[in-house]
Design a protein around this motif. Structure first.
Motif: not given
Length: 104
Positions: A59-80
């Motif tokens: 996890t890593e810290p994430y701030t969205n304006n006033v809110i701070t939380m621990d988050v996971y970061k990731g990704g998805i790929s697909r063919i469209v």
């Protein structure tokens, strides 16, 4: 005070301590990163097959304006329509809820 009453009080206190400790542990635990990734993959699969996925297990810290939380970061790929689409997500580590999704 009788010994019986004293022991009943001690046992009640120990039982209450165990219950409170379990409740605090449940509140402070993070959802497993694999579980978060599987949930997000399942949501994407409803719209079609995915090509690949990844998640950072730490996890890593994430701030969205006033809110701070621990988050996971990731990704998805697909063919469209023959084109590669890539998405990056940020998910709350405590609930697994996606808090940010961007298409690259």
């Amino acid at each position: 005070m009788k010994m019986k009453d004293f022991l009943a009080g001690v046992l009640t206190g120990v039982a209450a301590g165990v219950v409170v400790n379990e409740a605090v542990d449940r509140i402070s635990q993070n959802v497993a990163a694999d579980s978060v990734l599987n949930t997000i993959k399942d949501a994407f699969k409803k719209e079609g097959p995915i090509d690949g996925s990844w998640i950072v297990m730490k996890t890593e810290p994430y701030t969205n304006n006033v809110i701070t939380m621990d988050v996971y970061k990731g990704g998805i790929s697909r063919i469209v329509n023959g084109e590669l689409e890539q998405y990056e997500f940020t998910a709350d580590a405590k609930t697994g809820t996606v808090v940010e999704l961007t298409k690259n």
